[in-house]
Design a protein around this motif. Structure first.
Motif, PDB file in Angstrom:
ATOM      1  N   HIS A   1      34.684  27.498  39.004  1.00  0.00           N
ATOM      2  CA  HIS A   1      35.716  28.376  38.467  1.00  0.00           C
ATOM      3  C   HIS A   1      35.075  29.642  37.917  1.00  0.00           C
ATOM      4  O   HIS A   1      34.111  29.590  37.149  1.00  0.00           O
ATOM      5  N   CYS A   2      35.637  30.790  38.282  1.00  0.00           N
ATOM      6  CA  CYS A   2      35.009  32.049  37.875  1.00  0.00           C
ATOM      7  C   CYS A   2      35.233  32.351  36.401  1.00  0.00           C
ATOM      8  O   CYS A   2      34.426  33.039  35.783  1.00  0.00           O
ATOM      9  N   GLY A   3      36.329  31.869  35.825  1.00  0.00           N
ATOM     10  CA  GLY A   3      36.571  32.067  34.403  1.00  0.00           C
ATOM     11  C   GLY A   3      36.820  33.503  33.999  1.00  0.00           C
ATOM     12  O   GLY A   3      36.614  33.867  32.839  1.00  0.00           O
ATOM     13  N   LEU A   4      37.285  34.319  34.934  1.00  0.00           N
ATOM     14  CA  LEU A   4      37.498  35.735  34.649  1.00  0.00           C
ATOM     15  C   LEU A   4      38.956  36.031  34.319  1.00  0.00           C
ATOM     16  O   LEU A   4      39.869  35.374  34.830  1.00  0.00           O
ATOM     17  N   ASP A   5      39.149  37.062  33.512  1.00  0.00           N
ATOM     18  CA  ASP A   5      40.483  37.575  33.224  1.00  0.00           C
ATOM     19  C   ASP A   5      40.707  38.946  33.849  1.00  0.00           C
ATOM     20  O   ASP A   5      41.819  39.476  33.798  1.00  0.00           O
ATOM     21  N   GLY A   6      39.668  39.527  34.422  1.00  0.00           N
ATOM     22  CA  GLY A   6      39.803  40.813  35.080  1.00  0.00           C
ATOM     23  C   GLY A   6      38.463  41.301  35.592  1.00  0.00           C
ATOM     24  O   GLY A   6      37.404  40.844  35.152  1.00  0.00           O
ATOM     25  N   VAL A   7      38.525  42.214  36.563  1.00  0.00           N
ATOM     26  CA  VAL A   7      37.338  42.846  37.140  1.00  0.00           C
ATOM     27  C   VAL A   7      37.601  44.349  37.167  1.00  0.00           C
ATOM     28  O   VAL A   7      38.703  44.789  37.509  1.00  0.00           O
ATOM     29  N   VAL A   8      36.590  45.145  36.819  1.00  0.00           N
ATOM     30  CA  VAL A   8      36.676  46.599  36.928  1.00  0.00           C
ATOM     31  C   VAL A   8      35.489  47.077  37.752  1.00  0.00           C
ATOM     32  O   VAL A   8      34.343  46.744  37.446  1.00  0.00           O
ATOM     33  N   ILE A   9      35.776  47.847  38.784  1.00  0.00           N
ATOM     34  CA  ILE A   9      34.746  48.377  39.674  1.00  0.00           C
ATOM     35  C   ILE A   9      34.552  49.863  39.367  1.00  0.00           C
ATOM     36  O   ILE A   9      35.514  50.630  39.312  1.00  0.00           O
ATOM     37  N   SER A  10      33.288  50.254  39.202  1.00  0.00           N
ATOM     38  CA  SER A  10      32.993  51.648  38.855  1.00  0.00           C
ATOM     39  C   SER A  10      33.064  52.572  40.063  1.00  0.00           C
ATOM     40  O   SER A  10      33.505  53.722  39.949  1.00  0.00           O
ATOM     41  N   HIS A  11      32.602  52.096  41.232  1.00  0.00           N
ATOM     42  CA  HIS A  11      32.633  52.910  42.440  1.00  0.00           C
ATOM     43  C   HIS A  11      32.375  52.020  43.649  1.00  0.00           C
ATOM     44  O   HIS A  11      32.026  50.834  43.507  1.00  0.00           O
ATOM     45  N   LEU A  12      32.555  52.595  44.826  1.00  0.00           N
ATOM     46  CA  LEU A  12      32.612  51.783  46.042  1.00  0.00           C
ATOM     47  C   LEU A  12      31.303  51.769  46.822  1.00  0.00           C
ATOM     48  O   LEU A  12      31.302  51.730  48.050  1.00  0.00           O
ATOM     49  N   HIS A  13      30.186  51.733  46.125  1.00  0.00           N
ATOM     50  CA  HIS A  13      28.903  51.564  46.788  1.00  0.00           C
ATOM     51  C   HIS A  13      28.583  50.077  46.911  1.00  0.00           C
ATOM     52  O   HIS A  13      28.962  49.278  46.043  1.00  0.00           O
TER      53      HIS A  13
END
Length: 276
Positions: A51-63
């Motif tokens: 289980h990843c246990g995450l509540d959200g992901v934020v990506i800074s850029h698409l590299h």
């Protein structure tokens, strides 16, 4: 404890000696938010279970070194839907253009043609089957993709993540998260930029992608010396040097940063957990 941060990976460009690329797990108000998801991050995130246990992901850029493990993370989420009956997508905040990027990437693997039993009793399987029947991609079903304009303030649960445009060779967001007076700032990939001084002002923990120190230095990133200079101008309390080429570059990177910054200087390769 107001804020905690765990370095899941910080290698610059590609995993070095088994150490993943960019991925930083922030815990605020018992919510876990992942900043970037480069190669190897899913392995680190799932080291203690499936289980990843995450509540959200934020990506800074698409590299690639900041996004490629969104695919294995999606597979882990898929397992939660199929096995555990999960039906709540994981919020994924990604810069504008990110939805099209993810769809094109996912289509390389034929995810839209996958089939799930529509008569299953489990709610997760039923939800996936309904999505696929409508020609939706299951990868974009297990994620709640939210495109953002750099400069937006992102809402994730009880937390806000402020973003700020930085100078890189792709649209890139620095990030700031605060809780009960504690402040974490993450530069992401960036050239030295005076506008970051105000954004990172009085950061308790300032994570700076100082990039490939040593013989691989250069490119659209700060050097360790510039990271130290920026941290000093921002009056940060502690500096974390990230995105270095290899662990052996740590001593020279710290020494270069220390010429400008008198506060505590950490190496993301070495110090992996912080509590504020």
């Amino acid at each position: 404890m107001s804020l905690a941060l765990k370095v899941l990976g910080s290698s610059g460009g590609y995993p070095v000696r088994g150490l993943p690329c960019s991925g930083y797990l922030v815990t605020a108000d018992q919510e876990n938010i992942l900043l970037d998801c480069g190669p190897g991050i899913a392995t680190a995130l799932l080291a203690d279970g499936r289980h990843c246990g995450l509540d959200g992901v934020v990506i800074s850029h698409l590299h690639p070194d900041h996004v490629l493990d969104l695919v294995p993370l999606a597979y882990a989420l898929l397992a939660e839907w199929l096995v555990d009956g999960r039906t709540t997508p994981l919020p994924l905040c990604i810069p504008q253009g990110g939805l099209q990027f993810l769809q094109r990437f996912s289509d390389l693997f034929g995810h839209r043609s996958w089939q799930f039993p529509s008569d299953a009793d489990e709610p997760g399987k039923r939800a996936l089957a309904a999505s696929v029947q409508e020609r939706h991609d299951w990868l974009l079903t297990v994620f709640d993709v939210r495109e953002y304009a750099i400069g937006d303030t992102l809402e994730l649960g009880a937390n806000q993540i402020e973003t700020h445009a930085v100078d890189h060779n792709a649209p890139t967001a620095a990030m700031r998260i605060e809780k009960n007076g504690a402040r974490i700032v993450y530069s992401a990939d960036a050239c030295f930029d005076p506008t970051l001084v105000g954004f990172a002002a009085s950061a308790d923990l300032f994570l700076v992608d100082a990039h490939m120190s040593g013989p691989l230095a250069g490119g659209a990133h700060m050097s360790p010396a510039e990271a130290g200079r920026l941290a000093a101008l921002a009056k940060a309390r502690e500096l974390v040097l990230c995105h270095l080429a290899a662990p052996e570059d740590g001593p020279s990177a710290r020494a270069a940063a220390a010429q400008h910054f008198s506060g505590a200087i950490h190496l993301a390769f070495e110090t992996r957990e912080y509590r504020l």
